[in-house]
Design a protein around this motif. Structure first.
Motif, PDB file in Angstrom:
ATOM      1  N   GLY A 155       8.715  -3.095  -1.321  1.00 51.64           N
ATOM      2  CA  GLY A 155       7.805  -3.523  -2.454  1.00 51.64           C
ATOM      3  C   GLY A 155       6.832  -4.829  -2.077  1.00 51.64           C
ATOM      4  O   GLY A 155       5.854  -4.903  -3.020  1.00 51.64           O
ATOM      5  N   GLY A 157       5.144  -4.512   0.310  1.00 47.52           N
ATOM      6  CA  GLY A 157       3.971  -3.829   1.040  1.00 47.52           C
ATOM      7  C   GLY A 157       2.424  -4.165   0.993  1.00 47.52           C
ATOM      8  O   GLY A 157       1.774  -4.242   1.636  1.00 47.52           O
ATOM      9  N   GLY A 158       2.122  -4.354  -0.264  1.00 48.18           N
ATOM     10  CA  GLY A 158       0.811  -4.796  -0.738  1.00 48.18           C
ATOM     11  C   GLY A 158       0.373  -6.246  -0.198  1.00 48.18           C
ATOM     12  O   GLY A 158      -0.861  -6.310  -0.135  1.00 48.18           O
ATOM     13  N   PRO A 163      -1.486   0.085   0.379  1.00 43.88           N
ATOM     14  CA  PRO A 163      -1.511   0.352  -0.974  1.00 43.88           C
ATOM     15  C   PRO A 163      -0.430   0.846  -1.570  1.00 43.88           C
ATOM     16  O   PRO A 163       0.516   1.593  -1.011  1.00 43.88           O
ATOM     17  N   TYR A 164      -0.072   0.904  -3.070  1.00 43.80           N
ATOM     18  CA  TYR A 164       1.078   1.567  -3.785  1.00 43.80           C
ATOM     19  C   TYR A 164       0.831   2.749  -4.137  1.00 43.80           C
ATOM     20  O   TYR A 164       0.785   3.160  -5.155  1.00 43.80           O
ATOM     21  N   ASP A 165       0.749   3.583  -2.938  1.00 46.05           N
ATOM     22  CA  ASP A 165       0.318   4.957  -3.281  1.00 46.05           C
ATOM     23  C   ASP A 165       1.808   5.698  -3.400  1.00 46.05           C
ATOM     24  O   ASP A 165       2.547   5.885  -2.787  1.00 46.05           O
ATOM     25  N   PRO A 166       2.149   6.551  -4.364  1.00 41.13           N
ATOM     26  CA  PRO A 166       3.307   7.077  -4.892  1.00 41.13           C
ATOM     27  C   PRO A 166       3.854   7.907  -3.499  1.00 41.13           C
ATOM     28  O   PRO A 166       5.047   7.814  -3.139  1.00 41.13           O
ATOM     29  N   LEU A 169       4.919   5.870  -0.576  1.00 42.47           N
ATOM     30  CA  LEU A 169       6.323   5.191  -0.948  1.00 42.47           C
ATOM     31  C   LEU A 169       7.205   6.331  -0.967  1.00 42.47           C
ATOM     32  O   LEU A 169       8.378   5.791  -0.323  1.00 42.47           O
TER      33      LEU A 169
END
Length: 296
Positions: A155, A157-158, A163-166, A169
């Motif tokens: 969590g 990583g940002g 990026p919070y790419d689904p 992840l």
């Protein structure tokens, strides 16, 4: 006076507990339910321990976080992005994910030895299930706990530019599950081969940190001397780190780091790396189950 006629048994009546190949009085389906229930109980026990030991969990997460933001932040100003392909914190992130899942996976092996010494394991072995099932449940619980802790660090990583790419992840989470399973299985294999937790911890102190340094988590493997680069080819942590980096490169090409594991100057395919990691964990678990299945 004649005796009353004996009533003939009803041929349509089925026995209460038919004999099966798994043992007298137990059908195969019933046996499978017992085995799955045992696995579920062991996994549930590890999740309960995770929810109760919050301070212990936070302390295990503290070390990789400090490495990522203190060590990574300090060296980021000294190491140019051109030498790694990305910023040093982004380069360090996959290695810290492996460090995060490594600690709880190793604790599974330590706990198995201490359970044997305290007598708890002997009581557990009295359950009407196979020994291999108990080891499988222990491995599944350790893998799940390790993955949960790795997901917590994921969590962050940002903060290192991911990026919070689904889909990204999901790919990273799948790689974490593979790495957690393999490390947990190797820890159990070592635990069933030893009797004293002191020897187990001494071996880990001698082996685990060199394995981390030879994983490419802190610096590129290409910069290692020839003999060290050869050792990294058989290091399961190196495949875990490389798998995470290549998953990132699939979704974020500009975050592609330097070259990881190489075979004769060529990188193995991504799916092959994942398959080797899985095969190594399965082989370690099967060998551990073989040793654990022998009566004491």
């Amino acid at each position: 006076m004649t005796a009353p006629a004996r009533q003939a048994p009803d041929a349509s009546a089925a026995p209460d507990a038919p004999d099966g190949p798994d043992g007298p009085g137990r059908a195969p389906g019933t046996r499978l339910r017992h085995e799955l229930r045992a696995v579920h109980a062991l996994v549930h026990r590890d999740l309960l321990r995770l929810s109760v030991q919050r301070v212990h969990t936070a302390l295990m997460l503290l070390q990789p976080v400090l490495y990522l933001f203190v060590l990574g932040g300090g060296l980021a100003a000294l190491i140019p992005n051109s030498s790694l392909g990305v910023g040093y914190q982004a380069y360090l992130f996959p290695g810290m994910l492996i460090m995060t899942v490594q600690a709880p996976a190793i604790i599974v092996g330590i706990r198995l030895i201490t359970d044997r010494q305290s007598g708890y394991l002997r009581e557990l072995l009295m359950a009407p299930v196979r020994r291999s099932t108990l080891l499988l449940g222990t491995c599944a619980g350790g893998t799940l706990v390790s993955t949960v802790q790795g997901a917590v660090l994921l969590g962050l990583g940002g903060a290192v530019g991911l990026p919070y790419d689904p889909l990204l992840l999901v790919l990273l989470l799948a790689a974490l599950i593979l790495a957690s399973f393999t490390i947990t299985a190797l820890s159990l294999l070592l635990a069933v081969s030893l009797d004293r937790p002191e020897i187990f911890q001494m071996l880990l102190g001698l082996v685990m940190m060199p394995l981390l340094f030879l994983s490419g988590g802190f610096f590129p493997l290409a910069n290692l001397p020839g003999w060290a680069h050869t050792l990294s080819v058989v290091n399961p942590l190196a495949y875990g780190v490389d798998l995470l980096r290549r998953c990132i490169a699939l979704r974020v090409p500009h975050q592609a780091a330097g070259v990881g594991v190489e075979w004769f100057g060529r990188r193995p395919p991504l799916l092959l790396e994942g398959s080797l990691l899985l095969a190594g964990g399965v082989a370690a678990l099967l060998w551990a189950a073989h040793r654990f299945g022998r009566p004491e």
